[in-house]
Structure formats: structure tokens, C-alpha cells
Motif scaffolding. Structure first.
Motif, PDB file in Angstrom:
ATOM      1  N   ASP A 240       1.923  14.253 -14.077  1.00 17.15           N
ATOM      2  CA  ASP A 240       0.925  14.949 -14.944  1.00 17.15           C
ATOM      3  C   ASP A 240       0.659  16.210 -14.419  1.00 17.15           C
ATOM      4  OD1 ASP A 240       0.312  12.556 -15.733  1.00 17.15           O
ATOM      5  OD2 ASP A 240      -1.329  11.953 -14.440  1.00 17.15           O
TER       6      ASP A 240
ATOM      7  N   SER B 184       3.004   9.728 -10.185  1.00 17.16           N
ATOM      8  CA  SER B 184       2.327   9.800 -11.210  1.00 17.16           C
ATOM      9  C   SER B 184       1.363  11.077 -11.609  1.00 17.16           C
ATOM     10  CB  SER B 184       1.556   8.560 -11.455  1.00 17.16           C
ATOM     11  OG  SER B 184       0.962   8.646 -12.967  1.00 17.16           O
ATOM     12  N   ARG B 185       0.807  11.188 -10.460  1.00 20.26           N
ATOM     13  CA  ARG B 185       0.076  12.566 -10.628  1.00 20.26           C
ATOM     14  C   ARG B 185       1.020  13.776 -10.493  1.00 20.26           C
ATOM     15  NH1 ARG B 185      -3.582  12.400  -5.230  1.00 20.26           N
ATOM     16  NH2 ARG B 185      -4.104  14.558  -5.852  1.00 20.26           N
TER      17      ARG B 185
ATOM     18  N   ASP C 177       2.383   1.468  -3.721  1.00 18.58           N
ATOM     19  CA  ASP C 177       1.370   2.008  -4.602  1.00 18.58           C
ATOM     20  C   ASP C 177       1.041   3.481  -4.276  1.00 18.58           C
ATOM     21  OD1 ASP C 177       1.435  -0.593  -5.727  1.00 18.58           O
ATOM     22  OD2 ASP C 177      -0.464  -1.307  -4.481  1.00 18.58           O
ATOM     23  N   ASP C 178       0.900   3.728  -3.068  1.00 19.90           N
ATOM     24  CA  ASP C 178       0.677   5.393  -2.793  1.00 19.90           C
ATOM     25  C   ASP C 178       1.504   6.153  -3.454  1.00 19.90           C
ATOM     26  OD1 ASP C 178      -1.024   7.401  -1.691  1.00 19.90           O
ATOM     27  OD2 ASP C 178       0.673   7.646  -0.253  1.00 19.90           O
ATOM     28  N   ARG C 179       2.914   5.799  -3.176  1.00 18.13           N
ATOM     29  CA  ARG C 179       4.061   6.742  -3.526  1.00 18.13           C
ATOM     30  C   ARG C 179       3.950   6.685  -5.136  1.00 18.13           C
ATOM     31  NH1 ARG C 179       8.126   8.210  -0.117  1.00 18.13           N
ATOM     32  NH2 ARG C 179       7.937   7.777   2.005  1.00 18.13           N
ATOM     33  N   ALA C 180       3.541   5.418  -5.691  1.00 23.66           N
ATOM     34  CA  ALA C 180       3.864   5.277  -7.365  1.00 23.66           C
ATOM     35  C   ALA C 180       2.598   6.341  -7.722  1.00 23.66           C
ATOM     36  CB  ALA C 180       3.460   4.174  -7.539  1.00 23.66           C
ATOM     37  N   THR C 181       1.496   6.373  -6.986  1.00 22.43           N
ATOM     38  CA  THR C 181       0.516   7.007  -7.579  1.00 22.43           C
ATOM     39  C   THR C 181       0.613   8.531  -7.521  1.00 22.43           C
ATOM     40  OG1 THR C 181      -1.099   5.374  -6.889  1.00 22.43           O
ATOM     41  CG2 THR C 181      -2.095   7.701  -7.106  1.00 22.43           C
ATOM     42  N   ARG C 182       1.259   9.175  -6.376  1.00 20.09           N
ATOM     43  CA  ARG C 182       1.598  10.264  -6.207  1.00 20.09           C
ATOM     44  C   ARG C 182       2.672  10.856  -6.910  1.00 20.09           C
ATOM     45  NH1 ARG C 182       3.275  10.306  -0.096  1.00 20.09           N
ATOM     46  NH2 ARG C 182       3.903  12.446  -0.659  1.00 20.09           N
TER      47      ARG C 182
ATOM     48  N   GLU D  55       0.846  -1.197  -0.108  1.00 18.83           N
ATOM     49  CA  GLU D  55      -0.028  -0.273   0.036  1.00 18.83           C
ATOM     50  C   GLU D  55       0.825   1.424  -0.024  1.00 18.83           C
ATOM     51  OE1 GLU D  55      -2.625  -0.423   3.111  1.00 18.83           O
ATOM     52  OE2 GLU D  55      -3.792  -1.898   2.529  1.00 18.83           O
TER      53      GLU D  55
END
Length: 354
Positions: free
Chosen positions: A95, A91-92, A84-89, A81
Motif C-alpha cells: 500500500d 500488505s502495508r 500473520d504479522d509478516r503478511a500484514t507488514r 502470529e
């Protein structure tokens, strides 16, 4: 992925170097005593207990007592978790960085300099599609095709579009006149390569050098005074000297530029004819929209009206104005940036000539 690379990634994810080293070693061992883990991971013996305590507190490992303190990897979900949270951040963040790089916030500056033509084109397309009154645009055939849907939306909303299409005279050809006529009020063909220029509602301007220029950049302008510079560039170099490929409809005499109106009506006034106009513009004192109708009492353009039909618009450098006699009295009408006149004209329609 080798052990060293995995350790480095865990450090980037927030593990200390000792924590990352111990965790990767524990993955290999499955379970181990604190002493064995220190030897396997090269974590100093005095530090291994603190390292395990921190990893356990984070939920990544668990410790238990047998003959000595032992440790094993805890349920992987906690670390999963977190990663995954770091990867999402991340990626955002990528962007958001891309969005800010490609589309600077207009309120930050009157003039924004960008590095990509696509950024200018995207911003111009959005402004064209949402235009309310008028558009002046210089494009090559390829860019015309990109902007055609936005131009279609603008013309459907009653926006007047003056379109200059430029070609290099070799590989490019003017699009089919019927296709062009469908998305503009009037179009002209400039037989030379040219920068991309768009002026929307006399407020916003977009500019990028022509292909092959040594400097690659673009300008996005959100200011009427600055936009006027680009408008004058469009009028004198992209429009006035070139022949129409799509003429304005014959059933209406409508002008976006007061100089063209004066050039056409001045000889009529000199011949004693009565010319009635409808002017849609803005009050020069309040900025509010103002629509007036009246008969032309006089035109002001330089010292006289002689040979205006053959005089280039670029030479109309003095004060240019129309004096209208209305039901409410005399009203002076000026062009873009009018200061001493009562009304700044945005669109002028000749209603009758008697």
C-alpha cells in the motif's frame, strides 16, 4: 502446496534452510527422534541438535527425553502470529509503495513527473476543491464529469473558474450548457483535442498529454513561475481563440486577466470616460494581499491603444499595466508576475463607467 514450496515460504519468513526442512519434516512425522528427523529432512546429523534447539527457542517445536532426544511441533500459535504479522507488514508495504508511486510528495520537488494520468487527475481534483481564488482548466467531456464535484465545491466557495472544454469533433459533444454553467464562471469550447491542463490559484499546475499521445506521463507543478508557463499556454491556445458556450454574468464585469480588462476599458478611457475599478491582488514587495479601489488614470499596453478590441491577447507581449488614482495616491497595477508595478492583480472588477 507441495513440500518444496512450503519449505521455500518458511525460508522467506525467516527460517534457515535447515530449520525449514526440519520443521516441515516434523509436521509430517508428528514426533520423532533427532536421528529419524535428520534422515527424513536431510539435515546433517551433527547439525540436527542445533537446529532443534533454535526452533525450540523460537517457540515452534518442543523437545523431550525418552530413550533418546525427541521433538514434536509445539503450539502452532507462535508461528501463526509470526506469519500473520509478516503478511500484514508486506500488505502495508505494498500500500505504501503504491501511495508513493501514485502521489509523489510535493515538497520533494517543484515539478514532479508521474506515469499515470489518474495521479494527475486526483491531485488536480483535490487542489480544485480547495482553491481560494481562481482556476483555469482544460478538459474533455469525460474528464469534466469526473471533476464536476470538485468544480461545484470551488464555485460554491466563490472561486472564479475559466473552463475550456475540448472535443475531437467526431464522437465527443459538449455537455449541456446549463450543467456547465453550474460549475464555472465562463466556459469556452475548443473544437480540437487538447492536453489536460489545470492551473489553481496561480500556484499549482497539472498537465497530461491528450489521449493518443505517444508519450504517457503527467506533470504536477507547485511553483508560481512554472505555473505561469502553463497559464500562458492555456490563455493563448485554449481560451482566447474560442467562442464562449457559457458567458460571464451580465451584472458584473470581472476579469482574472489584466489584458482582457485593458482591452475593454482602453477605448472608454480614450473616449474620455471615467472608469472606476476594484483590484484584489498582492503587493509586489511583500506578497501580502492588497485590495485597492480607484479611477483609471492610464493604461499601459504597447505603443498605443489602437484596435485593441480586435487584437489577440497573445500579441500583448510588452508591459501591460493599469494606473489607478486612489485616495492614497497613484498605484500601478500589473498582471501575473508583475515586478515593476505596485500590485499584482488577481481579480479586477469594473465598479462604474461614467
Amino acid at each position: 502446496m507441495n513440500e518444496s514450496e512450503l519449505t521455500s515460504i518458511l525460508e522467506e519468513a525467516g527460517f534457515s534452510p535447515y530449520q525449514a526442512d526440519a520443521y516441515v519434516a516434523l509436521l509430517e512425522l508428528g514426533s520423532a527422534t533427532a536421528t529419524d528427523l535428520a534422515e527424513e529432512s536431510d539435515v546433517p546429523d551433527p547439525r540436527i541438535y542445533d537446529v532443534l534447539r533454535d526452533l525450540e527457542k523460537a517457540g515452534y517445536v518442543e523437545t523431550y527425553e525418552q530413550d533418546s532426544l525427541r521433538a514434536r511441533v509445539h503450539d502452532f500459535e507462535a508461528l501463526q502470529e509470526s506469519l500473520d504479522d509478516r503478511a500484514t507488514r508486506f500488505s502495508r508495504a505494498v500500500d505504501e509503495i503504491e501511495r508513493r508511486w501514485e502521489k509523489p510528495r510535493m515538497e520533494e520537488s517543484v515539478v514532479n513527473v508521474v506515469t499515470r494520468f489518474e495521479t494527475v487527475l486526483e491531485s488536480a481534483a483535490e487542489a480544485i476543491e480547495n482553491a481560494e481564488n481562481q482556476i483555469q482548466l482544460t478538459v474533455n467531456p469525460d474528464t469534466f464529469e469526473v471533476l464536476r464535484p470538485a468544480l461545484r465545491a470551488a464555485t460554491d466557495n466563490g472561486v472564479a473558474v475559466n473552463l475550456a472544454i475540448t472535443t475531437d469533433g467526431e464522437s465527443e459533444s459538449v455537455p449541456d450548457p446549463e450543467t456547465v454553467a453550474d460549475v464555472c464562471t465562463e466556459a469556452r469550447h475548443r473544437e480540437l483535442s487538447s492536453p489536460f491542463v489545470a492551473i489553481v490559484d496561480r500556484k499549482k499546475a497539472y498537465f497530461a498529454p491528450h489521449e493518443g499521445s505517444t508519450n504517457e506521463y503527467g506533470l504536477i507543478v507547485d511553483d508560481q513561475t512554472h505555473a505561469y508557463v502553463f497559464y500562458w499556454f492555456f490563455l493563448t491556445t485554449q481560451w482566447d481563440n474560442w467562442e464562449p458556450v457559457v458567458a460571464a454574468e451580465d451584472d458584473t464585469q470581472e476579469y482574472l486577466e489584466i489584458r482582457y480588462c485593458i482591452r475593454d476599458i482602453a477605448p472608454l478611457i480614450d473616449d474620455g470616460k471615467t472608469v472606476r475599478l476594484r483590484v484584489d491582488g498582492a503587493d509586489t514587495e511583500t506578497g501580502d494581499r492588497r485590495v485597492i479601489e480607484g479611477t483609471v488614470k492610464d493604461v499601459i499596453v504597447g505603443p498605443d491603444h489602437v484596435n485593441l478590441e480586435t487584437t489577440p491577447i497573445s500579441s500583448y507581449g510588452n508591459r501591460v499595466a493599469i494606473v489607478l488614482e486612489t485616495d492614497d495616491g497613484t498605484v500601478d497595477v500589473g498582471g501575473w508576475g508583475a515586478l515593476v508595478e505596485d500590485v499584482e492583480a488577481h481579480r479586477i472588477v469594473v465598479e462604474s463607467v461614467e
